[in-house]
Design a protein around this motif. Structure first.
Motif, short mmCIF file in Angstrom:
data_model
loop_
_atom_site.label_atom_id
_atom_site.label_comp_id
_atom_site.label_asym_id
_atom_site.label_seq_id
_atom_site.Cartn_x
_atom_site.Cartn_y
_atom_site.Cartn_z
N GLY A 59 46.20 38.83 39.15
CA GLY A 59 44.78 38.51 39.15
C GLY A 59 44.22 38.24 40.54
O GLY A 59 43.08 38.62 40.84
N SER A 185 43.43 38.79 35.11
CA SER A 185 44.85 38.49 35.28
C SER A 185 45.52 38.63 33.91
O SER A 185 44.94 38.28 32.89
CB SER A 185 45.03 37.06 35.78
OG SER A 185 46.36 36.62 35.55
N LYS A 190 47.70 33.80 29.87
CA LYS A 190 46.29 34.16 29.63
C LYS A 190 46.11 34.66 28.19
O LYS A 190 47.08 34.98 27.52
CB LYS A 190 45.87 35.25 30.61
CG LYS A 190 46.16 34.97 32.07
CD LYS A 190 45.29 33.87 32.66
CE LYS A 190 45.57 33.75 34.15
NZ LYS A 190 44.83 32.68 34.81
#
Ligand code: PLP
Length: 366
Positions: A59, A185, A190
């Motif tokens: 990211g 990202s 995530k």
């Protein structure tokens, strides 16, 4: 004990498919810039509603490459000022600095934790300010339309740090399709995570996409011809294959996170605990469910004694980090308050109804 995040549980449903894909992948003999990445770039573009996705190593690289590519294309120059929220993960600010640009940190709104349209307007210095980096912090998009209008009025680039907001949507536009370009990202934790590092840029701008596509691969469009001083930051085939599998379930997973958040927002009743604001729309994907309390340590200890693990995102404001000497004289009271008071409680798609009830009970008994 309810752990804050359970990555093993999140990835378990994909284990068989991943092993199958891995076998195929080993036998393919093609490990970098191949058909899995092509496919993921097409899938993610379609998902976000943009013409271009470029997969990169992580990211931070995604954001840094956006800025570096705009410099290559002459749309930004070294030293230009970029407005960025003071309340963000350090990567947003590092991307600006590492590209040779100047971050202008501004305090966020205490209710949304995101940029406030009026503070952005006040911070714009015509001639100096060239871009706004909006961060969909904790997974929430705020004021997308207003910020687009503001960027247009002042002829600024609007860039999104969408690393926490895969799938979030406001005014019919997904995170990644709002600004001129966005960085994602796919770090394992995530909402859409791979099994290692990964990232991507989404954009409507063909010229920018082509430039980043070359820059991530040593600045070359054709092997051994280097038209930019690029870097090596490619999303690898194996991670792309995993992301192709997991992307199919992203909306479903985000719906589950929103359902949990809705329970927290209705069933948590404790006036010592400040809950996040949300209009129950799809503008939030609850990457992190953040509450604020005055005596954070006592709150965390209480939850732990009730079997609930919590985390802090993030304990120290970026401008107060020891590495960030350029911000020594900066005072950002709202950001400092946020960093003193925030606590993140468990919120992911694999939590059971009973576990969510246990978290609610623990918070209410504080
Ligand atoms: C995770 C994150 C990043 C950086 O992503 P990496 O893949 O870890 O480099 C950038 N910005 C925000 C807001 C993030 O949460």
């Amino acid at each position: 004990m309810i752990p804050y995040l359970n990555l093993k549980k999140i990835n378990q449903p994909y284990e068989e498919q991943i092993l199958e894909k891995t076998k195929e992948f080993v036998q393919s003999g093609h490990y970098i810039l191949g058909e899995q990445l092509d496919l993921f770039e097409r899938n993610f573009s379609e998902y976000c509603g943009v013409p271009h996705t470029v997969g990169v190593g992580n990211g931070l690289d995604a954001l840094t490459l956006i800025f570096k590519a705009y410099i290559q294309l002459g749309k930004l120059k070294t030293g230009d000022e970029i407005i960025v929220p003071a309340n963000t993960y350090i990567a947003s600010i590092l991307a600006i600095i590492n590209a040779g640009l100047k971050p202008k940190l501004i305090d966020t709104n205490l209710k949304t934790y995101n940029l406030d349209i009026f503070s952005v307007q006040n911070a714009i210095e015509p001639g100096k300010t060239k871009a706004i980096l909006m961060v969909h912090l904790y997974g929430q998009i705020n004021d997308a339309k207003e910020l687009r209008q503001l960027a247009e009025d002042f002829n600024l680039l609007l860039i999104e740090d969408a690393a926490q907001a895969h799938g979030a949507m406001q005014d019919g536009k997904r995170a990644g399709a709002i600004g001129h370009a966005a960085g994602f990202s796919f770090y394992p934790g995530k909402n859409l995570g791979c099994l290692g590092d990964g990232g991507a840029i989404t954009t409507h701008d063909t010229q920018l996409a082509n430039c980043i596509r070359a820059m991530r691969n040593y600045g070359s469009e054709m092997k051994y011809y280097h038209i930019y001083k690029g870097c090596n930051s490619r999303l690898d085939e194996w991670q792309a294959a995993i992301l192709n599998l997991k992307l199919q379930d992203l909306d479903f997973d985000n719906d589950k996170r929103r359902a949990i958040a809705l329970r927290y927002l209705t069933e948590i009743q404790n006036n010592k605990v400040e809950l996040p604001t949300w209009d129950e729309s799809k503008n939030h994907v609850f990457h992190i469910f953040v509450v604020r309390v005055k005596n954070r340590t006592a709150f965390q200890e209480h939850l732990l004694s009730k079997g609930v693990q919590t985390l802090i995102h993030y304990p120290i404001a970026p401008h107060l980090q020891s590495s960030m000497t350029e911000f020594e004289d900066l005072q950002l009271p709202i950001s400092e308050q946020i960093h003193r008071e925030v606590v993140s409680i468990p919120c992911h798609q694999m939590l059971s109804f009973e576990e969510v009830s246990q978290v609610i009970k623990a918070v209410n008994s504080y």
